[in-house]
Design a protein around this motif. Structure first.
Motif, short mmCIF file in Angstrom:
data_model
loop_
_atom_site.label_atom_id
_atom_site.label_comp_id
_atom_site.label_asym_id
_atom_site.label_seq_id
_atom_site.Cartn_x
_atom_site.Cartn_y
_atom_site.Cartn_z
N HIS A 196 0.87 -1.18 0.00
CA HIS A 196 0.00 0.00 0.00
C HIS A 196 0.90 1.23 0.00
O HIS A 196 1.78 1.35 0.85
CB HIS A 196 -0.90 0.00 1.24
CG HIS A 196 -1.94 1.09 1.23
ND1 HIS A 196 -3.26 0.85 0.90
CD2 HIS A 196 -1.85 2.42 1.51
CE1 HIS A 196 -3.94 1.98 0.99
NE2 HIS A 196 -3.10 2.96 1.35
N TRP A 401 -6.81 -1.72 1.91
CA TRP A 401 -5.34 -1.82 1.89
C TRP A 401 -4.84 -2.24 0.50
O TRP A 401 -3.95 -1.62 -0.07
CB TRP A 401 -4.88 -2.82 2.95
CG TRP A 401 -3.39 -2.99 2.98
CD1 TRP A 401 -2.64 -3.93 2.33
CD2 TRP A 401 -2.45 -2.16 3.69
NE1 TRP A 401 -1.31 -3.74 2.59
CE2 TRP A 401 -1.15 -2.68 3.41
CE3 TRP A 401 -2.58 -1.05 4.52
CZ2 TRP A 401 0.00 -2.11 3.94
CZ3 TRP A 401 -1.42 -0.49 5.07
CH2 TRP A 401 -0.17 -1.02 4.78
N GLY A 404 -4.60 0.19 -2.39
CA GLY A 404 -3.49 1.13 -2.43
C GLY A 404 -2.23 0.57 -3.08
O GLY A 404 -1.20 1.25 -3.09
#
Length: 408
Positions: A196, A401, A404
């Motif tokens: 991420h 998460w 990203g």
């Protein structure tokens, strides 16, 4: 007798040299004879063409390496292209075409490195079975700018189950996919790990849930020569290996002024605490110990969350955020505040003595903590901790998460 034989051999050699010296005049009209009968020798340069050219400098890393047999000359039987540095050969994988007339690199490792020397060795055979070999060399360009990535946790460390791998870059990364692809995380036992990005200079990686105790994790950041931005390339390759230790999760209930410490799911202690007073409320959410300091100075810090103002020797300090939230020993407050009221400037205080006592609540907890341990703060009036503040990434759901990642 041996002496006579040497003299005879010497006379023969003189005669042979005389014949050879006369040969150009005798054979001046015989240039069309085939090479096997004394015609002109074939030049390796004429027979085998190599790109980049022999002696080339500052070759771009995306240049195409190619070896070809010139028209009508024969076929390639062997080609080796290697990076030659520090007495080590790093072969460039490649394949000779079916017709034997050309060779090109193949696979992910085919890209050229930067500021490197390469050697090409090629052998061909013609229709008469005669072999011709050619060796060339070239060097690639050195980039004007390099970037590095600093990895945590530390190599060969033992960490808590909430540890998050974090890579901090010293230059902005524009080609995030290329950089993220160059950072590989392998685990035993196997578990899915995703990255991420927080901005263009930080990549964090974690699994969907806390690590299982005993997990072995290896992070290979093969960033050398990876293009992170136009004209900016990675500086080095680095591998970090760490082990996940026992599970310890501590739950700080701000309203109750207590911290429950659980080891492997079992409650082992309930410790009285003091948290952030009104107006300097402690962040809520899941925090992770990122640094352990026997003693540190706290002067207030961002948003008043770094702890007491002007204390130069705060003992048993566990950093929980980059903005300055600590869980630490407190020797300056009245002992009656622990477990009863909140008086800190945002941090979480445990009773201690000046210099840090081994038998105090703060000393007991510090001695049983690891970087990567989880601290969950509940029933706080404070705002939720930001996912990029310290190792706050556990405050994002797994789908958010993974969203990203540059590789999604």
């Amino acid at each position: 007798m041996n002496h006579v034989a040497k003299r005879a051999a010497g006379s023969a050699a003189v005669l042979a040299r005389a014949v050879l010296l006369a040969a150009p005049a005798v054979l001046s009209g015989c240039a069309s004879l085939p090479p096997a009968l004394g015609g002109p020798a074939r030049s390796a340069r004429d027979a085998i063409e190599v790109s980049p050219r022999d002696g080339a400098r500052d070759v771009r890393p995306d240049a195409q390496v190619e070896v070809r047999v010139r028209e009508g000359r024969g076929r390639l039987v062997s080609v080796r292209v290697a990076r030659i540095e520090d007495a080590r050969r790093q072969e460039v994988p490649g394949r000779i075409a079916r017709d034997g007339r050309s060779w090109r690199p193949t696979g992910e490792r085919a890209a050229l490195g930067l500021a490197a020397a390469y050697r090409v060795d090629a052998v061909m055979v013609d229709a008469a079975g005669r072999h011709t070999a050619r060796r060339t060399a070239f060097t690639t360009a050195a980039p004007a700018h390099r970037f590095t990535g600093r990895l945590t946790p530390e190599n060969r460390s033992t960490v808590g189950t909430g540890a998050i791998v974090s890579v901090r870059f010293d230059r902005p990364v524009r080609d995030r996919a290329a950089v993220e692809r160059a950072i590989r995380v392998t685990t035993v036992p196997t578990v899915e790990v995703a990255g991420h990005w927080f901005g263009d200079a930080r990549l964090d990686l974690r699994p969907a849930r806390y690590w299982a105790p005993g997990t072995r994790v290896a992070v290979a950041a093969d960033l050398r020569d990876v293009r992170g931005a136009p004209g900016v390339y990675g500086d080095e390759n680095r591998t970090v290996v760490f082990t996940v230790g026992r599970s310890q999760t501590s739950r700080v209930d701000v309203a109750a002024h207590t911290m429950e410490v659980r080891r492997d799911g079992q409650l082992v202690a309930t410790v009285p605490v003091t948290a952030g007073r009104r107006g300097a409320d402690t962040y809520a959410g899941t925090l992770v110990v990122s640094e352990m300091l026997d003693e540190t100075r706290m002067d207030g810090g961002a948003a008043g969350l770094a702890g007491p103002r002007g204390v130069a020797d705060v003992p048993h300090a566990l950093r929980l955020t980059g903005s300055g939230l600590f869980l630490h020993g407190d020797y300056w407050s009245d002992k009656g505040v622990f477990g009863r009221t909140d008086v800190s400037r945002g941090s979480i205080g445990l009773s201690d003595v000046r210099g840090g006592g081994g038998n105090t609540p703060a000393g007991w907890f510090f001695g049983r903590s690891l970087v990567g341990d989880v601290i969950e703060v509940v029933n706080s009036r404070g705002r939720p901790v930001a996912p990029d503040d310290g190792l706050g990434g556990w405050n994002l759901s797994w789908p958010r998460w993974k969203a990203g990642s540059a590789l999604r």
